[in-house]
Design an enzyme around this catalytic site. Structure first.
Site, PDB file in Angstrom:
ATOM      1  N   ASP A  31       9.041   1.242   2.342  1.00  0.00           N
ATOM      2  CA  ASP A  31       8.994   0.185   1.504  1.00  0.00           C
ATOM      3  C   ASP A  31       9.896   0.215   0.370  1.00  0.00           C
ATOM      4  OD1 ASP A  31       7.081  -0.894   3.183  1.00  0.00           O
ATOM      5  OD2 ASP A  31       5.525  -0.072   2.327  1.00  0.00           O
TER       6      ASP A  31
ATOM      7  N   ASP B  27       4.448  12.695  -0.392  1.00  0.00           N
ATOM      8  CA  ASP B  27       3.996  11.872   0.682  1.00  0.00           C
ATOM      9  C   ASP B  27       4.829  10.754   0.813  1.00  0.00           C
ATOM     10  OD1 ASP B  27       2.515   9.688   1.480  1.00  0.00           O
ATOM     11  OD2 ASP B  27       0.848   9.669  -0.072  1.00  0.00           O
TER      12      ASP B  27
ATOM     13  N   GLY C 278       3.241  -5.260   2.141  1.00  0.00           N
ATOM     14  CA  GLY C 278       3.643  -6.464   1.296  1.00  0.00           C
ATOM     15  C   GLY C 278       3.729  -5.899  -0.227  1.00  0.00           C
TER      16      GLY C 278
ATOM     17  N   ASN D 204      -3.459  -4.436   0.522  1.00  0.00           N
ATOM     18  CA  ASN D 204      -4.464  -3.210   1.029  1.00  0.00           C
ATOM     19  C   ASN D 204      -4.619  -2.432  -0.046  1.00  0.00           C
ATOM     20  OD1 ASN D 204      -4.096  -4.446   3.591  1.00  0.00           O
ATOM     21  ND2 ASN D 204      -2.780  -2.934   4.035  1.00  0.00           N
TER      22      ASN D 204
ATOM     23  N   GLY E 234      -0.542  -1.421   1.117  1.00  0.00           N
ATOM     24  CA  GLY E 234      -0.002  -2.583   1.956  1.00  0.00           C
ATOM     25  C   GLY E 234       1.369  -2.623   2.010  1.00  0.00           C
TER      26      GLY E 234
END
Length: 294
Positions: A244, A238, A41, A11, A39
């Site tokens: 992830d 952030d 991924g 993304n 994204g």
């Protein structure tokens, strides 16, 4: 040597700084805009690569996806299985408030063009003992999960966002669940961490469960054994890629042969560094930096 395949989303992230998350019917002026590749991924592939692992990424981008491919390649991620389709890549609109909490609107784009046939072509290059890392931001996830398990791959599944597509998966095939507290509650119907782990063990006794709780730390559970690691203190800027980053570093820790508690500690340290920086993938630290912090 085990191969790691991350079959996941790619993304562009449009990150707006806001005083508070916009409510229904409200118009609010943004305090700033930054654009990052992201994204779940892509972020998890970069986290694993910066943790020192060799990673193959599979997924689809649109005709505007050059930056996404370049971003993966810059960190040494193997992109031979990434395809390009007509139209736009996936993107997100992310609001980050003054407390560094985020709200995310996701547009699937090319991520929703993944087909079972394309997935089968990719999985044909992997075999028993390899690892497939999955999230839930692409189409055909139930098919990918099933075919990977049939081929003997170890399936690490982060069912985010939790929706009907994730629920359509045969979760009995999952080797390792990677959950935050919201996903844990959605899968089990309870919000208490210990009860989440108990119910996951009842429903999926074959699987390990990693449950991240933000500032409250993280748990690992499998076959009656549990390990806990407190979160490291950090000045949060952030939190977008915190989970992830945790995934990539926890995977590195376990593949190193560390104990679950040691792998949790490695991942917690990496996440603490990530949340102190803006952006998703740009915030993810490299292994040498994380190791120094330990």
């Amino acid at each position: 040597m085990k191969k790691i395949l991350n079959f996941g989303s790619l993304n562009m992230d449009f990150v707006y700084a806001v005083a508070h998350t916009v409510r229904g019917g409200e118009t609010e002026a943004s305090l700033g805009l930054q654009v990052f590749p992201g994204g779940k991924g892509l972020n998890q592939s970069i986290a694993a690569a910066r943790a020192g692992l060799s990673v193959f990424h599979a997924g689809l981008v649109g005709e505007d996806g050059g930056l996404l491919l370049d971003t993966l390649k810059a960190d040494g991620v193997d992109t031979r299985f990434v395809g390009t389709v007509p139209g736009r890549s996936g993107h997100t609109i992310i609001q980050v408030d003054e407390n560094a909490q985020n709200a995310i609107l996701l547009f699937g784009g090319a991520n929703r063009a993944v087909t079972p046939a394309y997935a089968d072509e990719v999985l044909a290059h992997f075999s028993a003992g390899d690892i497939v890392l999955l999230q839930n931001e692409i189409s055909a996830v139930p098919h990918i999960l099933r075919r990977a398990a049939e081929a003997g791959l170890s399936v690490w599944f982060n069912p985010s966002p939790m929706d009907d597509g994730a629920r359509a998966c045969d979760l009995s095939l999952v080797s390792v669940f990677l959950l935050n507290e919201i996903e844990g509650e959605q899968l089990t119907g309870t919000a208490e961490p210990g009860a989440i782990l108990d119910r996951m063990a009842e429903k999926y006794p074959q699987a390990a469960v990693v449950l991240t709780l933000g500032a409250a730390g993280a748990w690992y559970a499998k076959a009656g054994a549990r390990a806990f690691c407190p979160a490291e203190k950090a000045e949060a800027v952030d939190t977008t890629a915190a989970g992830d980053t945790f995934t990539g570093y926890f995977l590195r820790g376990m593949l190193d042969g560390r104990t679950p508690e040691e792998a949790l500690r490695l991942a917690a340290r990496a996440s603490a560094i990530a949340v102190s920086r803006p952006g998703a993938s740009p915030s993810i630290p490299r292994f040498s930096e994380v190791e120094r912090g330990l």
